[in-house]
Design a protein around this motif. Sequence first.
Motif, PDB file in Angstrom:
ATOM      1  N   PRO A   4       0.820  -1.220   0.000  1.00  0.00           N
ATOM      2  CA  PRO A   4       0.000   0.000   0.000  1.00  0.00           C
ATOM      3  C   PRO A   4       0.853   1.268   0.000  1.00  0.00           C
ATOM      4  CG  PRO A   4      -0.788  -1.509   1.680  1.00  0.00           C
ATOM      5  CD  PRO A   4       0.492  -2.056   1.163  1.00  0.00           C
ATOM      6  N   LEU A   5       2.039   1.205   0.618  1.00  0.00           N
ATOM      7  CA  LEU A   5       2.913   2.377   0.609  1.00  0.00           C
ATOM      8  C   LEU A   5       3.403   2.692  -0.798  1.00  0.00           C
ATOM      9  CD1 LEU A   5       5.007   1.658   3.816  1.00  0.00           C
ATOM     10  CD2 LEU A   5       3.160   3.305   3.536  1.00  0.00           C
ATOM     11  N   VAL A   6       3.703   1.665  -1.564  1.00  0.00           N
ATOM     12  CA  VAL A   6       4.150   1.880  -2.934  1.00  0.00           C
ATOM     13  C   VAL A   6       3.021   2.474  -3.778  1.00  0.00           C
ATOM     14  CG1 VAL A   6       4.966   0.708  -5.013  1.00  0.00           C
ATOM     15  CG2 VAL A   6       5.881   0.062  -2.788  1.00  0.00           C
ATOM     16  N   VAL A   7       1.836   1.959  -3.595  1.00  0.00           N
ATOM     17  CA  VAL A   7       0.689   2.489  -4.340  1.00  0.00           C
ATOM     18  C   VAL A   7       0.419   3.938  -3.949  1.00  0.00           C
ATOM     19  CG1 VAL A   7      -1.803   2.262  -4.671  1.00  0.00           C
ATOM     20  CG2 VAL A   7      -0.351   0.233  -4.682  1.00  0.00           C
ATOM     21  N   CYS A   8       0.441   4.220  -2.669  1.00  0.00           N
ATOM     22  CA  CYS A   8       0.209   5.602  -2.219  1.00  0.00           C
ATOM     23  C   CYS A   8       1.304   6.538  -2.709  1.00  0.00           C
ATOM     24  CB  CYS A   8       0.116   5.651  -0.702  1.00  0.00           C
ATOM     25  SG  CYS A   8      -1.367   4.879  -0.060  1.00  0.00           S
ATOM     26  N   GLY A   9       2.541   6.052  -2.759  1.00  0.00           N
ATOM     27  CA  GLY A   9       3.629   6.872  -3.293  1.00  0.00           C
ATOM     28  C   GLY A   9       3.414   7.206  -4.751  1.00  0.00           C
ATOM     29  N   GLY A  10       2.925   6.236  -5.531  1.00  0.00           N
ATOM     30  CA  GLY A  10       2.623   6.508  -6.930  1.00  0.00           C
ATOM     31  C   GLY A  10       1.491   7.504  -7.089  1.00  0.00           C
ATOM     32  N   ILE A  11       0.504   7.415  -6.238  1.00  0.00           N
ATOM     33  CA  ILE A  11      -0.611   8.371  -6.296  1.00  0.00           C
ATOM     34  C   ILE A  11      -0.132   9.782  -5.977  1.00  0.00           C
ATOM     35  CG2 ILE A  11      -2.778   9.046  -5.174  1.00  0.00           C
ATOM     36  CD1 ILE A  11      -3.324   6.019  -4.851  1.00  0.00           C
ATOM     37  N   VAL A  12       0.723   9.893  -4.955  1.00  0.00           N
ATOM     38  CA  VAL A  12       1.234  11.219  -4.579  1.00  0.00           C
ATOM     39  C   VAL A  12       2.081  11.801  -5.710  1.00  0.00           C
ATOM     40  CG1 VAL A  12       2.792  12.406  -2.987  1.00  0.00           C
ATOM     41  CG2 VAL A  12       1.080  10.846  -2.107  1.00  0.00           C
ATOM     42  N   ARG A  13       2.914  10.977  -6.346  1.00  0.00           N
ATOM     43  CA  ARG A  13       3.710  11.475  -7.472  1.00  0.00           C
ATOM     44  C   ARG A  13       2.806  11.895  -8.629  1.00  0.00           C
ATOM     45  NH1 ARG A  13       7.168   7.371  -5.884  1.00  0.00           N
ATOM     46  NH2 ARG A  13       6.228   5.919  -7.356  1.00  0.00           N
ATOM     47  N   GLY A  14       1.731  11.157  -8.832  1.00  0.00           N
ATOM     48  CA  GLY A  14       0.804  11.478  -9.914  1.00  0.00           C
ATOM     49  C   GLY A  14       0.051  12.775  -9.690  1.00  0.00           C
ATOM     50  N   THR A  15      -0.077  13.209  -8.444  1.00  0.00           N
ATOM     51  CA  THR A  15      -0.774  14.465  -8.153  1.00  0.00           C
ATOM     52  C   THR A  15       0.168  15.661  -8.166  1.00  0.00           C
ATOM     53  OG1 THR A  15      -0.497  14.149  -5.772  1.00  0.00           O
ATOM     54  CG2 THR A  15      -2.525  13.319  -6.754  1.00  0.00           C
ATOM     55  N   ALA A  16       1.411  15.436  -8.561  1.00  0.00           N
ATOM     56  CA  ALA A  16       2.418  16.508  -8.680  1.00  0.00           C
ATOM     57  C   ALA A  16       2.699  17.176  -7.341  1.00  0.00           C
ATOM     58  CB  ALA A  16       2.003  17.539  -9.732  1.00  0.00           C
ATOM     59  N   ARG A  17       2.766  16.384  -6.290  1.00  0.00           N
ATOM     60  CA  ARG A  17       3.137  16.897  -4.965  1.00  0.00           C
ATOM     61  C   ARG A  17       4.335  16.102  -4.422  1.00  0.00           C
ATOM     62  NH1 ARG A  17      -2.856  16.719  -2.999  1.00  0.00           N
ATOM     63  NH2 ARG A  17      -3.664  18.455  -4.177  1.00  0.00           N
ATOM     64  N   PRO A  18       5.495  16.225  -5.019  1.00  0.00           N
ATOM     65  CA  PRO A  18       6.633  15.432  -4.567  1.00  0.00           C
ATOM     66  C   PRO A  18       7.082  15.785  -3.156  1.00  0.00           C
ATOM     67  CG  PRO A  18       7.325  17.015  -6.218  1.00  0.00           C
ATOM     68  CD  PRO A  18       5.837  17.076  -6.151  1.00  0.00           C
ATOM     69  N   TRP A  19       6.834  16.981  -2.711  1.00  0.00           N
ATOM     70  CA  TRP A  19       7.215  17.364  -1.356  1.00  0.00           C
ATOM     71  C   TRP A  19       6.451  16.543  -0.320  1.00  0.00           C
ATOM     72  CZ3 TRP A  19       3.115  19.081   1.468  1.00  0.00           C
ATOM     73  CH2 TRP A  19       2.010  19.524   0.754  1.00  0.00           C
ATOM     74  N   LEU A  20       5.191  16.200  -0.631  1.00  0.00           N
ATOM     75  CA  LEU A  20       4.398  15.388   0.276  1.00  0.00           C
ATOM     76  C   LEU A  20       4.973  13.969   0.380  1.00  0.00           C
ATOM     77  CD1 LEU A  20       1.886  15.216   2.051  1.00  0.00           C
ATOM     78  CD2 LEU A  20       0.598  14.587   0.014  1.00  0.00           C
ATOM     79  N   ALA A  21       5.394  13.431  -0.758  1.00  0.00           N
ATOM     80  CA  ALA A  21       6.011  12.103  -0.752  1.00  0.00           C
ATOM     81  C   ALA A  21       7.330  12.124   0.009  1.00  0.00           C
ATOM     82  CB  ALA A  21       6.226  11.622  -2.184  1.00  0.00           C
ATOM     83  N   MET A  22       8.093  13.192  -0.131  1.00  0.00           N
ATOM     84  CA  MET A  22       9.365  13.305   0.576  1.00  0.00           C
ATOM     85  C   MET A  22       9.139  13.287   2.084  1.00  0.00           C
ATOM     86  SD  MET A  22      12.098  16.419   0.697  1.00  0.00           S
ATOM     87  CE  MET A  22      10.938  17.447   1.570  1.00  0.00           C
ATOM     88  N   TYR A  23       8.198  14.082   2.561  1.00  0.00           N
ATOM     89  CA  TYR A  23       7.929  14.112   4.001  1.00  0.00           C
ATOM     90  C   TYR A  23       7.362  12.777   4.493  1.00  0.00           C
ATOM     91  CZ  TYR A  23       8.880  19.089   4.184  1.00  0.00           C
ATOM     92  OH  TYR A  23       9.493  20.296   4.130  1.00  0.00           O
TER      93      TYR A  23
END
Length: 86
Positions: free
Chosen positions: A14-33
Amino acid sequence: MMLLMALVEVVNFPLVVCGGIVRGTARPWLAMYANLDGFYLLALPLGVVLAFKIALGLSGLLVGINWEEEGCKAQTLASVGCQAPE
């Protein structure tokens, strides 16, 4: 060990899927945190507790240090052969 790895994978996918969703929404800062918090606030303390309080202790962390023996095992499995470490 396989039970522990199965549990890790159930939490990991689920973490990998959520990471892909966050990258797809153009919010890389959220994925970094999320990655930094997940590592420093969850994974690192959990690893310390599992290594030193519950499981094998320091010897559990040092299991993979004997590289000569592990290399010999790998060569034996590959049918190359090796000389035993001293």
